[in-house]
Write a protein that holds these residues in place. Structure first.
Motif, PDB file in Angstrom:
ATOM      1  N   HIS A 140       0.413  -0.705   0.058  1.00  0.00           N
ATOM      2  CA  HIS A 140       0.304  -0.104  -0.274  1.00  0.00           C
ATOM      3  C   HIS A 140       0.679   1.227  -0.165  1.00  0.00           C
ATOM      4  O   HIS A 140       1.420   1.456   0.460  1.00  0.00           O
ATOM      5  CB  HIS A 140      -1.071  -0.161   1.274  1.00  0.00           C
ATOM      6  CG  HIS A 140      -2.106  -1.213   1.000  1.00  0.00           C
ATOM      7  ND1 HIS A 140      -1.633  -2.220   1.628  1.00  0.00           N
ATOM      8  CD2 HIS A 140      -2.610  -1.361   1.170  1.00  0.00           C
ATOM      9  CE1 HIS A 140      -2.706  -2.891   1.858  1.00  0.00           C
ATOM     10  NE2 HIS A 140      -3.712  -2.408   1.343  1.00  0.00           N
ATOM     11  N   ASP A 141       0.196   2.284  -0.747  1.00  0.00           N
ATOM     12  CA  ASP A 141       0.850   3.892  -0.510  1.00  0.00           C
ATOM     13  C   ASP A 141       0.104   4.616   0.740  1.00  0.00           C
ATOM     14  O   ASP A 141      -0.381   4.071   1.151  1.00  0.00           O
ATOM     15  CB  ASP A 141       0.773   4.370  -0.981  1.00  0.00           C
ATOM     16  CG  ASP A 141       1.646   4.405  -2.308  1.00  0.00           C
ATOM     17  OD1 ASP A 141       3.064   4.129  -2.269  1.00  0.00           O
ATOM     18  OD2 ASP A 141       1.001   5.096  -3.551  1.00  0.00           O
ATOM     19  N   GLY A 142       0.914   4.526   1.678  1.00  0.00           N
ATOM     20  CA  GLY A 142      -0.001   5.298   2.473  1.00  0.00           C
ATOM     21  C   GLY A 142       0.041   6.903   2.682  1.00  0.00           C
ATOM     22  O   GLY A 142       1.087   7.552   2.101  1.00  0.00           O
ATOM     23  N   PHE A 143       0.068   7.831   3.946  1.00  0.00           N
ATOM     24  CA  PHE A 143      -0.023   9.021   3.576  1.00  0.00           C
ATOM     25  C   PHE A 143      -0.979   9.630   5.127  1.00  0.00           C
ATOM     26  O   PHE A 143      -1.123   9.006   5.672  1.00  0.00           O
ATOM     27  CB  PHE A 143      -1.715   9.915   3.006  1.00  0.00           C
ATOM     28  CG  PHE A 143      -1.503   8.719   1.425  1.00  0.00           C
ATOM     29  CD1 PHE A 143      -1.173  10.261   0.319  1.00  0.00           C
ATOM     30  CD2 PHE A 143      -2.417   7.650   0.766  1.00  0.00           C
ATOM     31  CE1 PHE A 143      -1.381   9.467  -0.568  1.00  0.00           C
ATOM     32  CE2 PHE A 143      -2.578   7.518  -0.619  1.00  0.00           C
ATOM     33  CZ  PHE A 143      -1.816   7.802  -0.705  1.00  0.00           C
ATOM     34  N   LYS A 144      -0.231  11.692   5.678  1.00  0.00           N
ATOM     35  CA  LYS A 144       0.086  11.480   6.536  1.00  0.00           C
ATOM     36  C   LYS A 144       0.000  12.837   6.408  1.00  0.00           C
ATOM     37  O   LYS A 144      -0.343  14.183   5.420  1.00  0.00           O
ATOM     38  CB  LYS A 144       1.528  11.410   7.332  1.00  0.00           C
ATOM     39  CG  LYS A 144       1.877   9.597   7.591  1.00  0.00           C
ATOM     40  CD  LYS A 144       2.720   9.206   8.318  1.00  0.00           C
ATOM     41  CE  LYS A 144       3.199   8.183   8.921  1.00  0.00           C
ATOM     42  NZ  LYS A 144       4.585   8.056   9.539  1.00  0.00           N
ATOM     43  N   LEU A 145      -1.459  12.677   7.879  1.00  0.00           N
ATOM     44  CA  LEU A 145      -1.702  14.938   7.113  1.00  0.00           C
ATOM     45  C   LEU A 145      -1.444  14.994   8.167  1.00  0.00           C
ATOM     46  O   LEU A 145      -1.337  14.304  10.125  1.00  0.00           O
ATOM     47  CB  LEU A 145      -2.862  14.479   7.260  1.00  0.00           C
ATOM     48  CG  LEU A 145      -3.485  15.956   7.069  1.00  0.00           C
ATOM     49  CD1 LEU A 145      -3.060  17.499   6.388  1.00  0.00           C
ATOM     50  CD2 LEU A 145      -5.358  15.844   7.739  1.00  0.00           C
ATOM     51  N   SER A 146      -0.969  16.049   8.504  1.00  0.00           N
ATOM     52  CA  SER A 146       0.310  16.930  10.199  1.00  0.00           C
ATOM     53  C   SER A 146      -0.783  17.473  10.566  1.00  0.00           C
ATOM     54  O   SER A 146      -1.267  18.617   9.679  1.00  0.00           O
ATOM     55  CB  SER A 146       1.673  17.431   9.808  1.00  0.00           C
ATOM     56  OG  SER A 146       3.061  16.722   9.965  1.00  0.00           O
ATOM     57  N   LEU A 147      -1.203  17.686  11.551  1.00  0.00           N
ATOM     58  CA  LEU A 147      -1.777  18.737  12.461  1.00  0.00           C
ATOM     59  C   LEU A 147      -1.232  19.246  13.295  1.00  0.00           C
ATOM     60  O   LEU A 147      -0.527  19.130  13.905  1.00  0.00           O
ATOM     61  CB  LEU A 147      -3.242  17.499  13.226  1.00  0.00           C
ATOM     62  CG  LEU A 147      -4.063  16.221  12.176  1.00  0.00           C
ATOM     63  CD1 LEU A 147      -4.757  15.951  13.236  1.00  0.00           C
ATOM     64  CD2 LEU A 147      -4.580  17.192  11.141  1.00  0.00           C
TER      65      LEU A 147
END
Length: 147
Positions: A140-147
């Motif tokens: 899978h490709d992973g995604f992150k969103l910094s908050l």
């Protein structure tokens, strides 16, 4: 080598491992802030989370965090998420990383997990080769969103 859940006394050593993976950091130099204390207490109190340390005598030589995630996929089985895998810079190349990961996978299997997953920074090519050598597949490709 002993693999065990980290205790509060291990926190400076774990923070030192996480601070810089390319050099040895003195655990005594690590400020253990209230935020770290809270986070560690939360992990320690949660039966679905653990920080594991690999110990040689009195020396913490490796660590990782495992989170066990319930899910409806894979027949309702848990999955293990492994993060923050580190081996002391001066102890790399001797098989400790393999030992740490194999033991963590065995813990997940014994717990009944159907899958172990992890993410690794795209720039850590040596780590990617290491994880592949353990049988992990890029699925899978992973995604992150910094908050």
């Amino acid at each position: 080598m002993i693999l065990r859940p980290a205790t509060r006394a291990d926190l400076p050593a774990v923070l030192a491992l996480l601070a810089d993976e390319d050099r040895v950091v003195d655990p005594a130099s690590m400020p253990v802030t209230a935020a770290y204390e809270r986070a560690f207490a939360d992990i320690e109190a949660d039966p679905r989370n653990e920080v594991l340390v690999l110990v040689d005598g009195a020396l913490v030589v490796g660590c990782l965090q495992a989170t066990y995630i319930p899910g409806l996929g894979r027949g309702g089985a848990e999955r293990a998420l492994i993060e923050a895998v580190r081996i002391r810079a001066d102890r790399r190349g001797g098989g400790l990383g393999r030992e740490l990961m194999e033991r963590a996978v065995a813990r997940a299997r014994a717990r009944g997990c159907a899958l172990v997953q992890l993410t690794s920074n795209k720039d850590r090519m040596a780590a990617h080769r290491f994880y592949a050598s353990l049988g992990f597949a890029r699925s899978h490709d992973g995604f992150k969103l910094s908050l």
